[in-house]
Design a protein around this motif. Structure first.
Motif, PDB file in Angstrom:
ATOM      1  N   GLU A 152      73.999  78.356   4.268  1.00 60.46           N
ATOM      2  CA  GLU A 152      74.386  79.466   5.079  1.00 60.46           C
ATOM      3  C   GLU A 152      74.513  79.123   6.666  1.00 60.46           C
ATOM      4  OE1 GLU A 152      73.214  83.500   2.550  1.00 60.46           O
ATOM      5  OE2 GLU A 152      71.823  82.565   4.282  1.00 60.46           O
ATOM      6  N   VAL A 153      75.128  79.653   7.312  1.00 64.27           N
ATOM      7  CA  VAL A 153      75.224  79.626   8.849  1.00 64.27           C
ATOM      8  C   VAL A 153      74.890  80.737   9.292  1.00 64.27           C
ATOM      9  CG1 VAL A 153      76.582  79.315  10.849  1.00 64.27           C
ATOM     10  CG2 VAL A 153      76.933  77.738   8.848  1.00 64.27           C
ATOM     11  N   GLY A 154      73.879  81.184  10.171  1.00 63.31           N
ATOM     12  CA  GLY A 154      73.356  82.255  10.763  1.00 63.31           C
ATOM     13  C   GLY A 154      73.860  82.442  12.016  1.00 63.31           C
ATOM     14  N   GLN A 205      71.484  82.564  31.158  1.00 67.24           N
ATOM     15  CA  GLN A 205      71.126  82.950  29.894  1.00 67.24           C
ATOM     16  C   GLN A 205      72.614  83.329  28.739  1.00 67.24           C
ATOM     17  OE1 GLN A 205      68.326  86.056  29.368  1.00 67.24           O
ATOM     18  NE2 GLN A 205      69.933  87.547  28.517  1.00 67.24           N
ATOM     19  N   ILE A 206      73.509  83.862  29.370  1.00 68.48           N
ATOM     20  CA  ILE A 206      74.994  84.105  28.783  1.00 68.48           C
ATOM     21  C   ILE A 206      75.554  82.632  28.420  1.00 68.48           C
ATOM     22  CG2 ILE A 206      77.352  85.085  28.953  1.00 68.48           C
ATOM     23  CD1 ILE A 206      76.145  87.367  30.391  1.00 68.48           C
ATOM     24  N   ARG A 207      75.565  81.676  29.200  1.00 70.37           N
ATOM     25  CA  ARG A 207      75.925  80.493  28.861  1.00 70.37           C
ATOM     26  C   ARG A 207      75.301  79.890  27.944  1.00 70.37           C
ATOM     27  NH1 ARG A 207      76.836  79.949  34.560  1.00 70.37           N
ATOM     28  NH2 ARG A 207      74.992  79.112  35.065  1.00 70.37           N
ATOM     29  N   ASN A 208      73.835  79.873  27.846  1.00 70.45           N
ATOM     30  CA  ASN A 208      73.206  79.443  26.895  1.00 70.45           C
ATOM     31  C   ASN A 208      73.499  79.968  25.565  1.00 70.45           C
ATOM     32  OD1 ASN A 208      71.983  77.702  28.659  1.00 70.45           O
ATOM     33  ND2 ASN A 208      70.026  78.931  28.998  1.00 70.45           N
ATOM     34  N   LYS A 209      73.567  81.153  25.367  1.00 70.81           N
ATOM     35  CA  LYS A 209      73.988  81.866  24.134  1.00 70.81           C
ATOM     36  C   LYS A 209      75.473  81.530  23.833  1.00 70.81           C
ATOM     37  CE  LYS A 209      71.755  84.056  22.117  1.00 70.81           C
ATOM     38  NZ  LYS A 209      70.736  83.919  21.209  1.00 70.81           N
ATOM     39  N   ARG A 210      76.446  81.326  24.657  1.00 74.49           N
ATOM     40  CA  ARG A 210      77.559  80.906  24.281  1.00 74.49           C
ATOM     41  C   ARG A 210      77.401  79.488  23.629  1.00 74.49           C
ATOM     42  NH1 ARG A 210      81.783  80.601  28.720  1.00 74.49           N
ATOM     43  NH2 ARG A 210      83.090  80.272  26.989  1.00 74.49           N
ATOM     44  N   SER A 211      76.642  78.568  24.276  1.00 80.36           N
ATOM     45  CA  SER A 211      76.590  77.093  23.840  1.00 80.36           C
ATOM     46  C   SER A 211      75.996  76.888  22.394  1.00 80.36           C
ATOM     47  CB  SER A 211      75.690  76.308  24.776  1.00 80.36           C
ATOM     48  OG  SER A 211      74.275  76.689  24.772  1.00 80.36           O
ATOM     49  N   GLU A 212      75.148  77.956  22.037  1.00 75.79           N
ATOM     50  CA  GLU A 212      74.576  77.996  20.751  1.00 75.79           C
ATOM     51  C   GLU A 212      75.949  78.276  19.484  1.00 75.79           C
ATOM     52  OE1 GLU A 212      71.643  80.935  20.446  1.00 75.79           O
ATOM     53  OE2 GLU A 212      70.274  80.369  21.916  1.00 75.79           O
ATOM     54  N   LEU A 213      76.935  78.896  20.098  1.00 72.81           N
ATOM     55  CA  LEU A 213      77.939  78.954  19.191  1.00 72.81           C
ATOM     56  C   LEU A 213      78.793  77.746  18.724  1.00 72.81           C
ATOM     57  CD1 LEU A 213      79.167  82.555  20.684  1.00 72.81           C
ATOM     58  CD2 LEU A 213      77.743  82.212  18.691  1.00 72.81           C
ATOM     59  N   LEU A 245      80.308  76.890  15.010  1.00 74.59           N
ATOM     60  CA  LEU A 245      81.755  76.845  15.105  1.00 74.59           C
ATOM     61  C   LEU A 245      82.253  75.498  14.475  1.00 74.59           C
ATOM     62  CD1 LEU A 245      84.559  78.231  15.224  1.00 74.59           C
ATOM     63  CD2 LEU A 245      84.806  77.650  17.438  1.00 74.59           C
ATOM     64  N   TYR A 246      81.906  74.526  14.910  1.00 71.77           N
ATOM     65  CA  TYR A 246      82.142  72.952  14.654  1.00 71.77           C
ATOM     66  C   TYR A 246      81.818  73.005  13.032  1.00 71.77           C
ATOM     67  CZ  TYR A 246      82.428  68.083  13.883  1.00 71.77           C
ATOM     68  OH  TYR A 246      82.599  66.860  13.406  1.00 71.77           O
ATOM     69  N   ARG A 247      80.562  73.345  12.869  1.00 74.40           N
ATOM     70  CA  ARG A 247      80.143  73.146  11.472  1.00 74.40           C
ATOM     71  C   ARG A 247      80.895  73.886  10.288  1.00 74.40           C
ATOM     72  NH1 ARG A 247      74.350  74.710   9.033  1.00 74.40           N
ATOM     73  NH2 ARG A 247      74.648  73.689   6.810  1.00 74.40           N
ATOM     74  N   MET A 248      81.404  75.126  10.917  1.00 76.49           N
ATOM     75  CA  MET A 248      82.401  76.004   9.864  1.00 76.49           C
ATOM     76  C   MET A 248      83.659  75.168   9.948  1.00 76.49           C
ATOM     77  SD  MET A 248      81.772  79.845  10.608  1.00 76.49           S
ATOM     78  CE  MET A 248      80.119  80.745  10.429  1.00 76.49           C
ATOM     79  N   GLN A 249      84.268  74.724  10.873  1.00 80.74           N
ATOM     80  CA  GLN A 249      85.546  73.960  10.833  1.00 80.74           C
ATOM     81  C   GLN A 249      85.487  72.910  10.013  1.00 80.74           C
ATOM     82  OE1 GLN A 249      86.282  73.278  15.009  1.00 80.74           O
ATOM     83  NE2 GLN A 249      87.371  75.359  15.274  1.00 80.74           N
ATOM     84  N   ALA A 250      84.564  72.099   9.986  1.00 79.36           N
ATOM     85  CA  ALA A 250      84.283  70.924   9.290  1.00 79.36           C
ATOM     86  C   ALA A 250      84.161  71.295   7.851  1.00 79.36           C
ATOM     87  CB  ALA A 250      83.344  69.932   9.695  1.00 79.36           C
ATOM     88  N   THR A 251      83.304  72.073   7.457  1.00 81.96           N
ATOM     89  CA  THR A 251      83.135  72.810   6.336  1.00 81.96           C
ATOM     90  C   THR A 251      84.609  73.219   5.613  1.00 81.96           C
ATOM     91  OG1 THR A 251      80.918  73.157   6.436  1.00 81.96           O
ATOM     92  CG2 THR A 251      81.786  74.006   4.738  1.00 81.96           C
ATOM     93  N   GLY A 252      85.413  74.051   6.380  1.00 74.41           N
ATOM     94  CA  GLY A 252      86.751  74.470   5.865  1.00 74.41           C
ATOM     95  C   GLY A 252      87.559  73.442   5.682  1.00 74.41           C
ATOM     96  N   GLU A 253      87.338  72.385   6.469  1.00 73.72           N
ATOM     97  CA  GLU A 253      88.408  71.151   6.123  1.00 73.72           C
ATOM     98  C   GLU A 253      88.002  70.399   4.723  1.00 73.72           C
ATOM     99  OE1 GLU A 253      88.443  68.786   9.526  1.00 73.72           O
ATOM    100  OE2 GLU A 253      89.499  70.157  10.966  1.00 73.72           O
ATOM    101  N   HIS A 254      86.794  70.371   4.671  1.00 71.58           N
ATOM    102  CA  HIS A 254      86.264  69.781   3.202  1.00 71.58           C
ATOM    103  C   HIS A 254      86.699  70.613   2.356  1.00 71.58           C
ATOM    104  CE1 HIS A 254      83.492  68.631   0.183  1.00 71.58           C
ATOM    105  NE2 HIS A 254      83.183  69.791   0.178  1.00 71.58           N
ATOM    106  N   TRP A 255      86.721  71.927   2.239  1.00 74.32           N
ATOM    107  CA  TRP A 255      86.854  72.558   1.202  1.00 74.32           C
ATOM    108  C   TRP A 255      88.391  72.608   1.047  1.00 74.32           C
ATOM    109  CZ3 TRP A 255      83.550  72.983  -2.330  1.00 74.32           C
ATOM    110  CH2 TRP A 255      82.220  73.718  -1.825  1.00 74.32           C
TER     111      TRP A 255
END
Length: 303
Positions: A171-173, A228-236, A240-250
């Motif tokens: 899972e991605v949280g 603080q807002i920039r740091n929260k954006r950087s966590e995303l 997003l990259y992990r989801m894109q890579a996993t989506g391409e794998h599937w």
């Protein structure tokens, strides 16, 4: 051993039944373009096909989860970008209006502007995705942030997160606790609504000297809020990259599974049509031969 007419007729009938069954099977394969039309056609092959179809269903579900997760992350990033721009505007107003030479009338106008910024930030903090509030934890059916007439904000959500299954037991949280974005009370965190309220109070202070001090005191916290807002954006970004890579794998894996199912299930239509023609020819030849060997009355009846 004496070969009787009945024995020859029995052999003939069995062969005709086999040829007829084979022709019907090839006709069905040509019509459906499937090699397996029922489990009895290939018990082992149908097992692989059913396993493959179950896997395709799981892949489609993961792909749908990933698509929804990517949309949520992108929406969250856009929301935080707009919130950061608003906080930056508030900080610049604080820098411009902190001097004691600024008149009470100018500060009153600036206070009205900051109130508008406050409400816009709260509107963003109450953003929805797919009809569900994004920053209220598990409380997705009611606005997570409210304020009173004194511009004191309250958080009505919980500490829940949004979890997206992207593979078996994976899972991605995504953080959904709005306090971590807008009311961070941890060490070094900034309560954006509280700092905007402090700025409003400073701008509305009738004692200009006291007001100037309060306005200047709001500058650094608002700058920290931008960070603080920039740091929260950087966590995303890595999520997003992990989801894109996993989506391409599937997507790639789905093609391989479909190919494997096709090898088991799909018919070679050209070959099946050729075999059907050959079977028809053999059937007609058998009928002609039987007509010469078996008594004419029986052969004529079978025709």
């Amino acid at each position: 051993m004496r070969i009787t007419q009945n024995m020859m007729a029995g052999v003939f009938m069995r062969n005709m039944h086999k040829q007829t069954a084979a022709m019907l099977q090839r006709q069905e394969q040509v019509a459906s373009q499937k090699r397996i039309n029922r489990p009895s056609d290939d018990p082992i092959g149908i097992g692989r096909v059913l396993t493959g179809r179950s896997l395709l269903a799981a892949i489609d579900q993961y792909a749908e989860n990933i698509a929804q997760g990517k949309t949520r992350i992108e929406t969250t990033d856009q929301t935080l970008t707009m919130a950061g721009d608003l906080v930056r505007q508030a900080r610049r107003i604080a820098e411009e209006k902190s001097g004691e030479e600024i008149s009470a009338a100018e500060r009153e106008l600036a206070a009205g502007h900051i109130k508008e910024i406050y409400d816009q930030v709260m509107q963003l903090a109450n953003s929805q995705h797919a009809g569900r509030y994004m920053f209220g934890g598990h409380e997705v059916d009611r606005p997570p942030f409210t304020r009173d007439d004194d511009y004191t904000a309250s958080y009505n959500g919980d500490a829940g997160s949004f979890r997206i299954p992207i593979a078996e037991q994976v899972e991605v949280g995504i953080d959904a606790d709005g306090r971590n974005f807008f009311m961070d009370a941890t060490a070094g965190g900034v309560d954006i609504f509280a700092e905007l309220k402090n700025l409003i109070d400073g701008l509305e202070e009738t004692d200009l000297a006291v007001g100037s001090a309060a306005i200047r005191a709001a500058v650094d916290p608002l700058q920290n809020a931008e960070v603080q807002i920039r740091n929260k954006r950087s966590e995303l970004a890595p999520k997003l990259y992990r989801m894109q890579a996993t989506g391409e794998h599937w997507a790639n894996f789905k093609v391989r599974v479909q190919d494997a199912i096709g090898r088991d299930e799909d018919a070679d239509v050209v070959r099946a049509a050729l075999e059907l023609t050959q079977l028809k020819t053999a059937y007609e030849t058998s009928m002609a031969a039987a007509a010469k060997i078996i008594q004419p009355s029986l052969a004529d009846f079978l025709r």
